[in-house]
Design a protein around this motif. Structure first.
Motif, PDB file in Angstrom:
ATOM      1  N   ALA A  38       0.252  12.065   0.460  1.00 53.91           N
ATOM      2  CA  ALA A  38       0.034  13.474   0.771  1.00 53.91           C
ATOM      3  C   ALA A  38      -1.357  13.924   0.362  1.00 53.91           C
ATOM      4  N   THR A  39      -2.020  13.174  -0.507  1.00 52.40           N
ATOM      5  CA  THR A  39      -3.321  13.564  -1.027  1.00 52.40           C
ATOM      6  C   THR A  39      -4.372  13.645   0.078  1.00 52.40           C
ATOM      7  N   HIS A  40      -4.327  12.719   1.024  1.00 52.75           N
ATOM      8  CA  HIS A  40      -5.278  12.681   2.131  1.00 52.75           C
ATOM      9  C   HIS A  40      -4.504  12.575   3.438  1.00 52.75           C
ATOM     10  N   ALA A  41      -4.942  13.287   4.440  1.00 52.44           N
ATOM     11  CA  ALA A  41      -4.266  13.253   5.734  1.00 52.44           C
ATOM     12  C   ALA A  41      -4.279  11.848   6.312  1.00 52.44           C
ATOM     13  N   ALA A  42      -3.145  11.391   6.764  1.00 50.38           N
ATOM     14  CA  ALA A  42      -2.984  10.100   7.441  1.00 50.38           C
ATOM     15  C   ALA A  42      -3.446   8.912   6.613  1.00 50.38           C
ATOM     16  N   MET A  43      -3.263   8.943   5.294  1.00 51.81           N
ATOM     17  CA  MET A  43      -3.649   7.809   4.465  1.00 51.81           C
ATOM     18  C   MET A  43      -2.426   7.005   4.056  1.00 51.81           C
ATOM     19  N   ILE A  44      -2.514   5.708   4.208  1.00 50.83           N
ATOM     20  CA  ILE A  44      -1.478   4.779   3.763  1.00 50.83           C
ATOM     21  C   ILE A  44      -2.117   3.833   2.761  1.00 50.83           C
ATOM     22  N   MET A  45      -1.442   3.592   1.652  1.00 54.32           N
ATOM     23  CA  MET A  45      -1.927   2.637   0.657  1.00 54.32           C
ATOM     24  C   MET A  45      -0.891   1.539   0.495  1.00 54.32           C
ATOM     25  N   MET A  46      -1.374   0.313   0.249  1.00 54.61           N
ATOM     26  CA  MET A  46      -0.484  -0.833   0.048  1.00 54.61           C
ATOM     27  C   MET A  46      -0.835  -1.519  -1.269  1.00 54.61           C
ATOM     28  N   TRP A  47       0.205  -1.994  -1.981  1.00 51.39           N
ATOM     29  CA  TRP A  47       0.015  -2.650  -3.276  1.00 51.39           C
ATOM     30  C   TRP A  47       0.776  -3.962  -3.350  1.00 51.39           C
ATOM     31  N   ASN A  48       0.285  -4.858  -4.203  1.00 44.38           N
ATOM     32  CA  ASN A  48       1.004  -6.064  -4.597  1.00 44.38           C
ATOM     33  C   ASN A  48       2.019  -5.614  -5.642  1.00 44.38           C
ATOM     34  N   VAL A  49       3.293  -5.883  -5.421  1.00 44.37           N
ATOM     35  CA  VAL A  49       4.354  -5.392  -6.302  1.00 44.37           C
ATOM     36  C   VAL A  49       4.253  -5.984  -7.706  1.00 44.37           C
ATOM     37  N   ARG A  50       4.010  -7.262  -7.842  1.00 43.76           N
ATOM     38  CA  ARG A  50       3.981  -7.898  -9.171  1.00 43.76           C
ATOM     39  C   ARG A  50       2.782  -7.491 -10.001  1.00 43.76           C
ATOM     40  N   LYS A  51       1.608  -7.408  -9.376  1.00 43.82           N
ATOM     41  CA  LYS A  51       0.377  -7.100 -10.110  1.00 43.82           C
ATOM     42  C   LYS A  51       0.086  -5.609 -10.184  1.00 43.82           C
ATOM     43  N   GLY A  52       0.614  -4.827  -9.223  1.00 44.72           N
ATOM     44  CA  GLY A  52       0.335  -3.406  -9.170  1.00 44.72           C
ATOM     45  C   GLY A  52      -1.042  -3.095  -8.598  1.00 44.72           C
ATOM     46  N   SER A  53      -1.714  -4.128  -8.082  1.00 41.84           N
ATOM     47  CA  SER A  53      -3.070  -3.941  -7.561  1.00 41.84           C
ATOM     48  C   SER A  53      -3.051  -3.504  -6.099  1.00 41.84           C
ATOM     49  N   GLU A  54      -4.025  -2.663  -5.756  1.00 42.78           N
ATOM     50  CA  GLU A  54      -4.129  -2.175  -4.386  1.00 42.78           C
ATOM     51  C   GLU A  54      -4.548  -3.315  -3.467  1.00 42.78           C
ATOM     52  N   LEU A  55      -3.868  -3.405  -2.314  1.00 39.47           N
ATOM     53  CA  LEU A  55      -4.181  -4.447  -1.341  1.00 39.47           C
ATOM     54  C   LEU A  55      -5.018  -3.926  -0.181  1.00 39.47           C
ATOM     55  N   ALA A  56      -4.621  -2.799   0.386  1.00 39.71           N
ATOM     56  CA  ALA A  56      -5.304  -2.323   1.589  1.00 39.71           C
ATOM     57  C   ALA A  56      -4.997  -0.862   1.837  1.00 39.71           C
ATOM     58  N   ARG A  57      -5.826  -0.294   2.712  1.00 40.38           N
ATOM     59  CA  ARG A  57      -5.610   1.050   3.235  1.00 40.38           C
ATOM     60  C   ARG A  57      -5.766   0.952   4.740  1.00 40.38           C
ATOM     61  N   PRO A  58      -4.684   0.663   5.447  1.00 34.77           N
ATOM     62  CA  PRO A  58      -4.782   0.458   6.893  1.00 34.77           C
ATOM     63  C   PRO A  58      -5.297   1.661   7.661  1.00 34.77           C
ATOM     64  N   LEU A  59      -5.058   2.861   7.210  1.00 40.25           N
ATOM     65  CA  LEU A  59      -5.531   4.073   7.890  1.00 40.25           C
ATOM     66  C   LEU A  59      -6.374   4.887   6.959  1.00 40.25           C
TER      67      LEU A  59
END
Length: 59
Positions: A38-59
């Motif tokens: 909700a912080t940014h319009a049309a933003m998706i964030m993806m994370w590695n579940v075990r490490k908690g590290s951000e993987l990508a932002r497809p949009l």
């Protein structure tokens, strides 16, 4: 994220920007989580579940 088996706080998701999730989905293999933010319009964030590290932002 909450560790249901251990009844304790598990991995924290890290990223360079804050994400207030509107929706969350796990990959069927359980290794990746994605959130529509909700912080940014049309933003998706993806994370590695075990490490908690951000993987990508497809949009």
């Amino acid at each position: 994220m909450w560790d249901v088996d251990g009844a304790k706080l598990g991995t924290s998701l890290k990223g360079s920007e804050q994400c207030v999730p509107l929706s969350i989905a796990f990959n069927p293999d359980g290794q990746t989580i994605a959130a529509g933010c909700a912080t940014h319009a049309a933003m998706i964030m993806m994370w590695n579940v075990r490490k908690g590290s951000e993987l990508a932002r497809p949009l």
